[in-house]
Design a protein around this motif. Sequence first.
Motif, mmCIF file in Angstrom:
data_model
loop_
_atom_site.group_PDB
_atom_site.id
_atom_site.type_symbol
_atom_site.label_atom_id
_atom_site.label_comp_id
_atom_site.label_asym_id
_atom_site.label_seq_id
_atom_site.Cartn_x
_atom_site.Cartn_y
_atom_site.Cartn_z
ATOM 1 N N VAL A 13 0.862 -1.189 0.000
ATOM 2 C CA VAL A 13 0.000 0.000 0.000
ATOM 3 C C VAL A 13 0.898 1.238 0.000
ATOM 4 N N PHE A 14 0.833 1.991 -1.091
ATOM 5 C CA PHE A 14 1.723 3.138 -1.234
ATOM 6 C C PHE A 14 1.199 4.358 -0.485
ATOM 7 N N LYS A 15 2.058 5.343 -0.302
ATOM 8 C CA LYS A 15 1.674 6.548 0.432
ATOM 9 C C LYS A 15 0.823 7.469 -0.427
ATOM 10 N N GLU A 16 0.259 8.449 0.243
ATOM 11 C CA GLU A 16 -0.504 9.466 -0.476
ATOM 12 C C GLU A 16 0.446 10.310 -1.328
ATOM 13 N N VAL A 17 -0.118 10.935 -2.347
ATOM 14 C CA VAL A 17 0.705 11.898 -3.087
ATOM 15 C C VAL A 17 1.054 13.028 -2.117
ATOM 16 N N PRO A 18 2.209 13.696 -2.305
ATOM 17 C CA PRO A 18 2.618 14.693 -1.305
ATOM 18 C C PRO A 18 1.624 15.851 -1.180
ATOM 19 N N HIS A 19 0.960 16.159 -2.291
ATOM 20 C CA HIS A 19 -0.009 17.256 -2.246
ATOM 21 C C HIS A 19 -1.074 16.960 -3.290
ATOM 22 N N SER A 20 -2.323 16.906 -2.858
ATOM 23 C CA SER A 20 -3.376 16.601 -3.828
ATOM 24 C C SER A 20 -3.883 17.881 -4.464
ATOM 25 N N ILE A 21 -3.772 17.951 -5.788
ATOM 26 C CA ILE A 21 -4.283 19.159 -6.461
ATOM 27 C C ILE A 21 -5.778 19.038 -6.739
ATOM 28 N N PHE A 22 -6.342 17.837 -6.464
ATOM 29 C CA PHE A 22 -7.739 17.619 -6.843
ATOM 30 C C PHE A 22 -8.740 17.762 -5.689
ATOM 31 N N GLY A 23 -8.256 17.702 -4.471
ATOM 32 C CA GLY A 23 -9.200 17.798 -3.352
ATOM 33 C C GLY A 23 -9.770 16.435 -3.038
ATOM 34 N N GLU A 24 -10.207 16.257 -1.801
ATOM 35 C CA GLU A 24 -10.589 14.916 -1.337
ATOM 36 C C GLU A 24 -11.845 14.383 -1.976
ATOM 37 N N GLU A 25 -12.782 15.272 -2.219
ATOM 38 C CA GLU A 25 -14.084 14.797 -2.715
ATOM 39 C C GLU A 25 -13.986 14.192 -4.111
ATOM 40 N N GLU A 26 -12.831 14.318 -4.740
ATOM 41 C CA GLU A 26 -12.723 13.794 -6.102
ATOM 42 C C GLU A 26 -12.437 12.300 -6.134
ATOM 43 N N GLY A 27 -12.391 11.676 -4.992
ATOM 44 C CA GLY A 27 -12.338 10.211 -4.975
ATOM 45 C C GLY A 27 -10.943 9.612 -5.004
ATOM 46 N N TRP A 28 -9.963 10.316 -4.460
ATOM 47 C CA TRP A 28 -8.589 9.804 -4.493
ATOM 48 C C TRP A 28 -8.426 8.575 -3.592
ATOM 49 N N ARG A 29 -7.742 7.583 -4.078
ATOM 50 C CA ARG A 29 -7.376 6.412 -3.265
ATOM 51 C C ARG A 29 -5.890 6.137 -3.442
ATOM 52 N N GLU A 30 -5.272 5.524 -2.437
ATOM 53 C CA GLU A 30 -3.842 5.241 -2.539
ATOM 54 C C GLU A 30 -3.588 4.136 -3.575
ATOM 55 N N ASN A 31 -2.408 4.144 -4.178
ATOM 56 C CA ASN A 31 -2.033 3.069 -5.102
ATOM 57 C C ASN A 31 -1.732 1.812 -4.294
ATOM 58 N N VAL A 32 -2.195 0.679 -4.813
ATOM 59 C CA VAL A 32 -1.920 -0.588 -4.126
ATOM 60 C C VAL A 32 -1.432 -1.593 -5.158
ATOM 61 N N LEU A 33 -0.325 -2.226 -4.859
ATOM 62 C CA LEU A 33 0.096 -3.357 -5.685
ATOM 63 C C LEU A 33 -0.353 -4.615 -4.953
#
Length: 480
Positions: free
Chosen positions: A340-360
Amino acid sequence: IPVDSFDLVVFGGTGDLARRKILPGLFRRFLAGQMPEDARIIGAARAEMDDAGFRALVAEAIGEFGGPASRKADELARFLDRLHYVAIDAKGDGGWPALAQAMRPDVVRAFYFSVAPALFGDLAERLHRHGIATPESRIVVEKPFGRDLASACALNATLAEHFTEHQIYRIDHYLGKETVQNLMAVRFANILFEPLWNARHVDHVQITVAETVGVDGRGSYYDKSGAMRDMVQNHLMQLLCLIAMEPPYRFDPDAVRDEKLKVIHALEPVRPEDIVRGQYRGAGKGTKGSYTDDAENRDSRTESYVALKVNIANWRWKGTPFYLRTGKKLRARASEIAIVFKEVPHSIFGEEEGWRENVLSIRLQPNEGMTLSVMIKEPGPGGMRLTEVPLDMSFADALGEDGTDIPDAYERLIMDVIRGNQTLFMRGDEVEAAWAWTDPIIAGWETRGDKPRGYDPGSSGPEDALMLLHRDGRRWREIR
Ligand code: BG6
């Protein structure tokens, strides 16, 4: 590619593991054309029996456990021709001269010890006394390899009296699974992953081996063992090592095993609050379907489930926990490693846009394969909304519809023994180091008198296990 010709002696050749895995696996390798025409398999066990009796027993085992391959009658008959049997007395001299007689010179000699570890010493000693083992011979030994550090050291010392480390193949069948090997290919044959493969970019790792079976029928072994000894010390530990190790300088047995050993040495002791043990209960302790009933021990405190948080104290992993869990009678048979990878350092999209962490996600079974989840824009005119899509690296399709063509771990490992390749086998020092880490954990709960938490069969384990991650602001991936 066919291997060199061989005489493979299976001690315990009439036993459960031989019937379920070893012999059906050898038949599949035969069908695949990997077994040379004159290769032979010699069953050796206590029961008096002739070749015909052994062949009948193996035919029955292949019928029961060999899957679709077992319907190939002509091939089966040709395979059975390669089988022989010698009755031996592991603790006496009976049968050994006959076995010596049966072995051919100039072919690879391999001896599979599919017997209780208490007999390893007797077999090793007699193989030498009767001049059966040569300096090139190989022995294959099964887990459990000891039940603690002291017994593992004693077993290693016993084997070392008669065989060098290069002759000893300690099986951990998880290392023979297709995905486990693919994991090494993905890590070390791509430039993409390595720069991210560290505590700076990986938030945490989850290793789950969930089973639906209980301990029915193996209670007498399992009750003295428990999930920690049965699964974590070996299978989960090996998976952890392959994820965490540094790139070996070559894909070579000792280069790989040296790197795995360094990981085990770097494991921090586990704190009591970082472990949850569980036992399946059914309608209540001792009732039908409960662990204590299956294990026929009403007062058992053995765990059929364990979850733990493991920290690795080295530059690569400091600060990235590895959460491990395994258990019986869970919701589904599902084994997965999730990076489970970390969050991007700064989200330019805002939380409500549905961001999820990358998972291999690396799935061992079922649906063997790997998936990398990545974020993309939701297609269509609806503005910038993010959605998660899987980059699928599954290979089940390439290996047959339902993955049934994927060679079983045992088949592959036995062929590696014949080839003389130890990469996927555990070295003695690795096993000892793993016990040295496991022993204090078990000793801790024994002195504290910890009782396992109850959980319902068919659930995803005890509630407390959820807390292990919740506490850290994380959650387990679903078992399904
Ligand atoms: C064995 C354990 O080593 O592995 C069993 O002793 C367990 O308790 C088994 O069920 C799981 O193997 P697999 O290949 O079915 O995941």
